[in-house]
Design a protein around this motif. Structure first.
Motif, mmCIF file in Angstrom:
data_model
loop_
_atom_site.group_PDB
_atom_site.id
_atom_site.type_symbol
_atom_site.label_atom_id
_atom_site.label_comp_id
_atom_site.label_asym_id
_atom_site.label_seq_id
_atom_site.Cartn_x
_atom_site.Cartn_y
_atom_site.Cartn_z
ATOM 1 N N ILE A 50 0.769 -1.252 -0.118
ATOM 2 C CA ILE A 50 -0.021 0.054 0.039
ATOM 3 C C ILE A 50 0.954 1.213 0.074
ATOM 4 O O ILE A 50 1.881 1.412 0.753
ATOM 5 C CB ILE A 50 -1.071 -0.096 1.303
ATOM 6 N N ARG A 51 0.563 2.110 -1.176
ATOM 7 C CA ARG A 51 1.430 3.374 -1.101
ATOM 8 C C ARG A 51 0.576 4.709 -0.842
ATOM 9 O O ARG A 51 -0.484 4.749 -1.348
ATOM 10 C CB ARG A 51 2.012 3.322 -2.603
ATOM 11 N N CYS A 52 1.382 5.429 -0.169
ATOM 12 C CA CYS A 52 0.614 6.967 0.196
ATOM 13 C C CYS A 52 0.797 7.492 -0.974
ATOM 14 O O CYS A 52 2.254 8.061 -1.226
ATOM 15 C CB CYS A 52 1.077 7.138 1.502
ATOM 16 N N ILE A 53 -0.236 8.354 -1.717
ATOM 17 C CA ILE A 53 0.113 9.153 -3.021
ATOM 18 C C ILE A 53 0.736 10.451 -2.552
ATOM 19 O O ILE A 53 1.211 11.165 -3.144
ATOM 20 C CB ILE A 53 -0.994 9.211 -3.771
ATOM 21 N N ALA A 64 5.212 6.818 1.185
ATOM 22 C CA ALA A 64 5.524 5.510 2.160
ATOM 23 C C ALA A 64 4.873 4.526 1.581
ATOM 24 O O ALA A 64 3.720 4.307 0.758
ATOM 25 C CB ALA A 64 4.762 5.958 3.531
ATOM 26 N N VAL A 65 5.636 3.374 1.586
ATOM 27 C CA VAL A 65 5.147 2.005 1.042
ATOM 28 C C VAL A 65 5.116 0.970 2.293
ATOM 29 O O VAL A 65 6.053 1.007 2.922
ATOM 30 C CB VAL A 65 5.802 1.521 0.004
ATOM 31 N N ALA A 66 3.921 0.392 2.570
ATOM 32 C CA ALA A 66 3.732 -0.574 3.823
ATOM 33 C C ALA A 66 3.376 -2.004 3.097
ATOM 34 O O ALA A 66 2.777 -1.877 1.949
ATOM 35 C CB ALA A 66 2.974 0.046 4.707
ATOM 36 N N GLY A 98 -3.551 5.085 -1.503
ATOM 37 C CA GLY A 98 -4.486 5.673 -0.657
ATOM 38 C C GLY A 98 -3.634 6.774 0.036
ATOM 39 O O GLY A 98 -2.427 7.129 -0.577
ATOM 40 N N LEU A 99 -4.076 7.357 1.102
ATOM 41 C CA LEU A 99 -3.578 8.353 2.012
ATOM 42 C C LEU A 99 -3.228 7.614 3.413
ATOM 43 O O LEU A 99 -4.158 6.993 3.858
ATOM 44 C CB LEU A 99 -4.474 9.645 1.987
ATOM 45 N N CYS A 100 -1.964 7.947 3.784
ATOM 46 C CA CYS A 100 -1.674 7.022 5.059
ATOM 47 C C CYS A 100 -2.191 7.976 6.285
ATOM 48 O O CYS A 100 -2.546 9.060 5.837
ATOM 49 C CB CYS A 100 -0.180 7.001 4.901
#
Lengths: 134, 134
Positions: free
Chosen positions: B79-82, B86-88, B118-120
């Motif tokens: 999952i990446r924050c646009i 950040a990638v988790a 998405g947004l972290c």
DNA sequence: ATAGTAATGATAATAGTAATCATTATCATA
DNA sequence: TATGATAATGATTACTATTATCATTACTAT
């Protein structure tokens, strides 16, 4: 900032919506030149970026080295054959999975890019044939 | 063809296995130079390709323009924050979905690359704060 | 220890995408 | 319909990640 409806823009969107393959910028460039001979590759790139940001198309970052674009923005995923490169649409894992992720991660989800890799039926058949022949 | 165990190769694999981020070739290059000052960027690329083909690491073709590498080969998605990039790691959609695809498409599945965008939580909080302030 | 060969470092080449800039096309308004 | 503001375009160059080349070096089975 309003988006002007230019010839190139309209043709790119039309082409992406009607063709079920997932063309690259260069493929679109070659197709568009048939109707708009003076179009520049830069225009293709600029419009693809704009249309993607407006949510009218999707950008696929597959492992091929060049980006593919998809006029189908409905929730779906892709399956690619590692032998012949064919890309087909498949259904997405469903909303329940999304819900689970949202709960677990705390992220607010916007979209997903899902690519499954495998061997398409034709390549699978060919490979099996070759093995038998040994 | 056997794979020789060279210093660069061992260090790349160790680094990828221990760090939970998903570094690019260039990031790995800078880290490895601390322990192996004469290493070349070409060596990093060659070894990443080899390790990927041997199934020891995973290559992530995210939308950033450069490839990321992952030492965790267990079945999982990202999952990446646009906003902040950040990638988790997140759990994958599960075997049932795979089975469905295999049935529907006729493909023989090899792997999947799943990225949810998405947004972290942090960026989400910050954005909400900004909105309230208007 | 050595021979055979895979791997390396340094560098050049490639390719896809992005940036630049002068000119042109679009469209809300008059 | 003509006009003016400005977004979009074509042509080109620049950038950047990755791959290819090649002489030299390091690994490993013997």
């Amino acid at each position: 900032m309003r988006m002007k409806i230019t010839k190139a823009r309209r043709l790119i969107l039309e082409e992406l919506r009607k063709c079920r393959s997932h063309p690259t910028a260069d493929e679109l460039f070659r197709r568009l030149r048939l109707q708009l001979p003076r179009v520049s590759l830069a225009t293709i790139y600029r419009n693809l970026e704009l249309l993607e940001r407006r949510g009218l198309i999707r950008r696929l970052d597959l492992g091929s080295g060049r980006r593919h674009y998809d006029g189908n923005i409905a929730d779906h995923a892709h399956i690619r054959c590692i032998e012949c490169g064919a890309v087909a649409d498949i259904c997405s894992p469903g909303r329940r999975w999304w819900h689970e992720i949202q709960q677990e991660s705390g992220y607010s989800l916007i979209g997903s890019q899902i690519e499954v890799i495998g061997l398409c039926p034709r390549c699978l058949k060919r490979k099996k044939g070759n093995e038998r022949r040994r």
